[in-house]
Design a protein around this motif. Structure first.
Motif, PDB file in Angstrom:
ATOM      1  N   GLN A  76       0.721  -0.965  -0.031  1.00 18.14           N
ATOM      2  CA  GLN A  76       0.234  -0.043   0.138  1.00 18.14           C
ATOM      3  C   GLN A  76       0.805   1.151   0.004  1.00 18.14           C
ATOM      4  OE1 GLN A  76      -3.204  -0.188   2.359  1.00 18.14           O
ATOM      5  NE2 GLN A  76      -3.998   1.867   2.028  1.00 18.14           N
ATOM      6  N   TYR A  77       1.894   1.091   0.683  1.00 20.44           N
ATOM      7  CA  TYR A  77       2.893   2.472   0.928  1.00 20.44           C
ATOM      8  C   TYR A  77       4.210   2.086   0.576  1.00 20.44           C
ATOM      9  CZ  TYR A  77      -0.901   4.563   3.755  1.00 20.44           C
ATOM     10  OH  TYR A  77      -2.061   5.224   4.009  1.00 20.44           O
ATOM     11  N   HIS A  78       4.863   2.851  -0.324  1.00 24.36           N
ATOM     12  CA  HIS A  78       6.077   2.523  -0.816  1.00 24.36           C
ATOM     13  C   HIS A  78       7.315   3.163   0.077  1.00 24.36           C
ATOM     14  CE1 HIS A  78       4.216   0.047  -3.970  1.00 24.36           C
ATOM     15  NE2 HIS A  78       3.601   1.014  -4.174  1.00 24.36           N
ATOM     16  N   PHE A  79       7.316   3.224   1.342  1.00 19.46           N
ATOM     17  CA  PHE A  79       8.114   4.054   2.110  1.00 19.46           C
ATOM     18  C   PHE A  79       9.504   2.900   2.227  1.00 19.46           C
ATOM     19  CE2 PHE A  79       4.366   5.882   4.351  1.00 19.46           C
ATOM     20  CZ  PHE A  79       4.573   7.023   4.064  1.00 19.46           C
ATOM     21  N   SER A  80      10.555   3.591   2.729  1.00 18.37           N
ATOM     22  CA  SER A  80      11.758   3.079   2.884  1.00 18.37           C
ATOM     23  C   SER A  80      11.519   2.658   4.305  1.00 18.37           C
ATOM     24  CB  SER A  80      13.022   3.866   3.022  1.00 18.37           C
ATOM     25  OG  SER A  80      13.190   4.174   1.609  1.00 18.37           O
ATOM     26  N   ILE A  81      12.069   1.345   4.789  1.00 14.94           N
ATOM     27  CA  ILE A  81      11.898   1.004   6.325  1.00 14.94           C
ATOM     28  C   ILE A  81      13.211   0.790   6.849  1.00 14.94           C
ATOM     29  CG2 ILE A  81      10.758  -0.821   7.595  1.00 14.94           C
ATOM     30  CD1 ILE A  81       8.790  -1.363   5.459  1.00 14.94           C
ATOM     31  N   VAL A  82      13.380   1.415   8.016  1.00 16.29           N
ATOM     32  CA  VAL A  82      14.682   1.223   8.886  1.00 16.29           C
ATOM     33  C   VAL A  82      14.216   0.146   9.936  1.00 16.29           C
ATOM     34  CG1 VAL A  82      16.457   2.349  10.541  1.00 16.29           C
ATOM     35  CG2 VAL A  82      15.514   3.611   8.178  1.00 16.29           C
ATOM     36  N   TYR A  83      15.024  -0.788  10.123  1.00 15.65           N
ATOM     37  CA  TYR A  83      15.158  -1.737  11.109  1.00 15.65           C
ATOM     38  C   TYR A  83      16.068  -1.665  12.385  1.00 15.65           C
ATOM     39  CZ  TYR A  83      12.181  -4.060   7.609  1.00 15.65           C
ATOM     40  OH  TYR A  83      11.121  -4.401   6.577  1.00 15.65           O
ATOM     41  N   ASP A  84      15.487  -1.776  13.495  1.00 13.02           N
ATOM     42  CA  ASP A  84      16.372  -1.595  14.724  1.00 13.02           C
ATOM     43  C   ASP A  84      16.083  -2.855  15.627  1.00 13.02           C
ATOM     44  OD1 ASP A  84      17.686   0.890  14.214  1.00 13.02           O
ATOM     45  OD2 ASP A  84      15.919   1.983  14.939  1.00 13.02           O
ATOM     46  N   GLY A  85      17.089  -3.363  16.189  1.00 20.32           N
ATOM     47  CA  GLY A  85      17.215  -4.494  16.935  1.00 20.32           C
ATOM     48  C   GLY A  85      16.861  -5.824  16.425  1.00 20.32           C
ATOM     49  N   PHE A  86      17.277  -5.883  15.104  1.00 24.73           N
ATOM     50  CA  PHE A  86      17.010  -7.063  14.409  1.00 24.73           C
ATOM     51  C   PHE A  86      18.356  -7.639  13.889  1.00 24.73           C
ATOM     52  CE2 PHE A  86      13.064  -5.117  13.846  1.00 24.73           C
ATOM     53  CZ  PHE A  86      12.210  -6.067  14.231  1.00 24.73           C
ATOM     54  N   VAL A  87      19.493  -7.288  14.254  1.00 28.42           N
ATOM     55  CA  VAL A  87      20.959  -7.742  14.076  1.00 28.42           C
ATOM     56  C   VAL A  87      20.811  -9.268  13.730  1.00 28.42           C
ATOM     57  CG1 VAL A  87      23.367  -7.567  14.192  1.00 28.42           C
ATOM     58  CG2 VAL A  87      21.736  -5.692  14.458  1.00 28.42           C
ATOM     59  N   GLY A  88      21.187  -9.955  12.825  1.00 27.27           N
ATOM     60  CA  GLY A  88      21.492 -11.394  12.867  1.00 27.27           C
ATOM     61  C   GLY A  88      20.201 -12.083  12.591  1.00 27.27           C
ATOM     62  N   LEU A  89      19.032 -11.566  12.668  1.00 28.21           N
ATOM     63  CA  LEU A  89      17.798 -12.345  12.480  1.00 28.21           C
ATOM     64  C   LEU A  89      17.542 -12.188  10.759  1.00 28.21           C
ATOM     65  CD1 LEU A  89      15.679 -10.942  15.241  1.00 28.21           C
ATOM     66  CD2 LEU A  89      16.948 -13.108  15.036  1.00 28.21           C
ATOM     67  N   ARG A  90      16.857 -13.309  10.273  1.00 26.18           N
ATOM     68  CA  ARG A  90      16.293 -13.400   8.997  1.00 26.18           C
ATOM     69  C   ARG A  90      15.089 -13.571   8.743  1.00 26.18           C
ATOM     70  NH1 ARG A  90      20.390 -14.826   5.446  1.00 26.18           N
ATOM     71  NH2 ARG A  90      22.292 -15.162   6.100  1.00 26.18           N
ATOM     72  N   TRP A  91      14.342 -12.826   7.834  1.00 27.62           N
ATOM     73  CA  TRP A  91      12.973 -13.309   7.375  1.00 27.62           C
ATOM     74  C   TRP A  91      12.763 -14.761   7.199  1.00 27.62           C
ATOM     75  CZ3 TRP A  91      10.260  -9.633   8.786  1.00 27.62           C
ATOM     76  CH2 TRP A  91      10.671  -8.071   8.517  1.00 27.62           C
ATOM     77  N   PRO A  92      11.674 -15.320   7.979  1.00 27.86           N
ATOM     78  CA  PRO A  92      11.393 -16.585   7.764  1.00 27.86           C
ATOM     79  C   PRO A  92      11.348 -17.178   6.369  1.00 27.86           C
ATOM     80  CG  PRO A  92      10.016 -15.751   9.531  1.00 27.86           C
ATOM     81  CD  PRO A  92      10.759 -14.456   8.533  1.00 27.86           C
ATOM     82  N   ASN A  93      10.597 -16.393   5.549  1.00 30.82           N
ATOM     83  CA  ASN A  93      10.083 -16.993   4.127  1.00 30.82           C
ATOM     84  C   ASN A  93      11.178 -16.570   3.279  1.00 30.82           C
ATOM     85  OD1 ASN A  93       7.588 -17.896   4.995  1.00 30.82           O
ATOM     86  ND2 ASN A  93       6.495 -16.261   4.642  1.00 30.82           N
ATOM     87  N   ARG A  94      11.622 -15.370   3.215  1.00 34.97           N
ATOM     88  CA  ARG A  94      12.626 -15.003   2.044  1.00 34.97           C
ATOM     89  C   ARG A  94      14.149 -15.478   2.559  1.00 34.97           C
ATOM     90  NH1 ARG A  94      11.527  -8.808   1.780  1.00 34.97           N
ATOM     91  NH2 ARG A  94      10.702  -9.231   3.865  1.00 34.97           N
ATOM     92  N   GLN A  95      14.432 -15.663   3.682  1.00 29.16           N
ATOM     93  CA  GLN A  95      15.819 -16.077   4.404  1.00 29.16           C
ATOM     94  C   GLN A  95      16.643 -15.026   4.010  1.00 29.16           C
ATOM     95  OE1 GLN A  95      16.717 -18.641   6.393  1.00 29.16           O
ATOM     96  NE2 GLN A  95      14.449 -18.850   6.412  1.00 29.16           N
ATOM     97  N   LEU A  97      18.495 -11.472   5.396  1.00 28.26           N
ATOM     98  CA  LEU A  97      18.716 -10.651   6.694  1.00 28.26           C
ATOM     99  C   LEU A  97      18.233  -9.262   6.875  1.00 28.26           C
ATOM    100  CD1 LEU A  97      22.683 -10.821   7.249  1.00 28.26           C
ATOM    101  CD2 LEU A  97      20.930 -11.908   8.507  1.00 28.26           C
ATOM    102  N   ILE A  98      17.479  -9.340   8.023  1.00 29.55           N
ATOM    103  CA  ILE A  98      16.637  -8.204   8.037  1.00 29.55           C
ATOM    104  C   ILE A  98      17.366  -6.811   8.246  1.00 29.55           C
ATOM    105  CG2 ILE A  98      14.670  -7.239   9.683  1.00 29.55           C
ATOM    106  CD1 ILE A  98      13.873 -10.081  10.576  1.00 29.55           C
ATOM    107  N   GLN A  99      18.393  -6.830   9.439  1.00 30.89           N
ATOM    108  CA  GLN A  99      19.035  -5.812   9.659  1.00 30.89           C
ATOM    109  C   GLN A  99      20.764  -6.388   9.621  1.00 30.89           C
ATOM    110  OE1 GLN A  99      18.429  -4.209  13.420  1.00 30.89           O
ATOM    111  NE2 GLN A  99      20.242  -2.790  13.342  1.00 30.89           N
ATOM    112  N   LYS A 100      21.518  -5.615   8.578  1.00 30.09           N
ATOM    113  CA  LYS A 100      22.844  -6.171   8.388  1.00 30.09           C
ATOM    114  C   LYS A 100      23.908  -5.874   9.530  1.00 30.09           C
ATOM    115  CE  LYS A 100      22.103  -6.736   3.450  1.00 30.09           C
ATOM    116  NZ  LYS A 100      22.359  -6.333   2.166  1.00 30.09           N
ATOM    117  N   ARG A 101      23.910  -4.561  10.001  1.00 31.80           N
ATOM    118  CA  ARG A 101      24.615  -4.264  10.941  1.00 31.80           C
ATOM    119  C   ARG A 101      23.879  -3.209  11.954  1.00 31.80           C
ATOM    120  NH1 ARG A 101      26.261  -1.094   6.202  1.00 31.80           N
ATOM    121  NH2 ARG A 101      27.630  -3.029   5.709  1.00 31.80           N
ATOM    122  N   ARG A 102      24.591  -3.073  13.138  1.00 29.91           N
ATOM    123  CA  ARG A 102      23.741  -2.188  13.922  1.00 29.91           C
ATOM    124  C   ARG A 102      24.126  -0.794  13.701  1.00 29.91           C
ATOM    125  NH1 ARG A 102      22.808  -4.855  18.487  1.00 29.91           N
ATOM    126  NH2 ARG A 102      23.759  -6.735  19.073  1.00 29.91           N
TER     127      ARG A 102
END
Length: 106
Positions: A76-95, A97-102
Motif C-alpha cells: 500500500q505504501y512504498h516507504f523506506s523501512i529502517v529496522y532496529d534490534g534485528f541484527v542477525g535475524l532473517r525473514w522466515p520466508n525470504r531467508q 537478513l533483516i538488519q545487516k549491521r547495528r
C-alpha cells in the motif's frame, strides 16, 4: 493481522501529508524486553529536525507475522523501512537478513 494493519495504515495516512521537500520513512523496532514490535513514522522536512511519531505496537511477537504485516504495508505504501534490534535475524520466508549491521545509536 488485519487489525494491526488497519491501525498502522490509518495512522500513516494521518501523518503522511506529502509535503514538498520532506522525507518520510518507517522505522520498526524490535523490543526484546517487552517482546513487541514498535512502528514509527519519521518525518524530516528539509533543513529541519526529524520528528519520530509512534504509530502502533504489535504484540504478536513472531517474525512470520511481522513479515506478512510488512509485506501488506509495502503493497500500500512504498516507504523506506529502517529496522532496529534485528541484527542477525532473517525473514522466515525470504531467508534474507533483516538488519545487516547495528546503527550507531543502538
Amino acid at each position: 493481522m488485519n487489525s494491526d494493519f488497519r491501525i498502522i495504515c490509518s495512522r500513516i495516512s494521518q501523518y503522511f501529508t506529502r509535503r514538498k521537500d520532506t522525507e518520510y520513512y518507517l522505522q520498526v523496532v524490535n523490543d526484546l524486553y517487552d517482546q513487541t514490535y514498535n512502528f514509527f513514522i519519521n518525518i524530516r522536512p528539509r533543513n529541519q529536525r526529524m520528528h519520530s511519531i509512534p504509530l502502533h505496537t504489535v504484540k504478536n511477537y513472531r517474525l512470520e507475522y511481522l513479515e506478512q504485516l510488512i509485506n501488506k504495508i509495502t503493497e500500500q505504501y512504498h516507504f523506506s523501512i529502517v529496522y532496529d534490534g534485528f541484527v542477525g535475524l532473517r525473514w522466515p520466508n525470504r531467508q534474507e537478513l533483516i538488519q545487516k549491521r547495528r546503527h550507531k545509536d543502538e
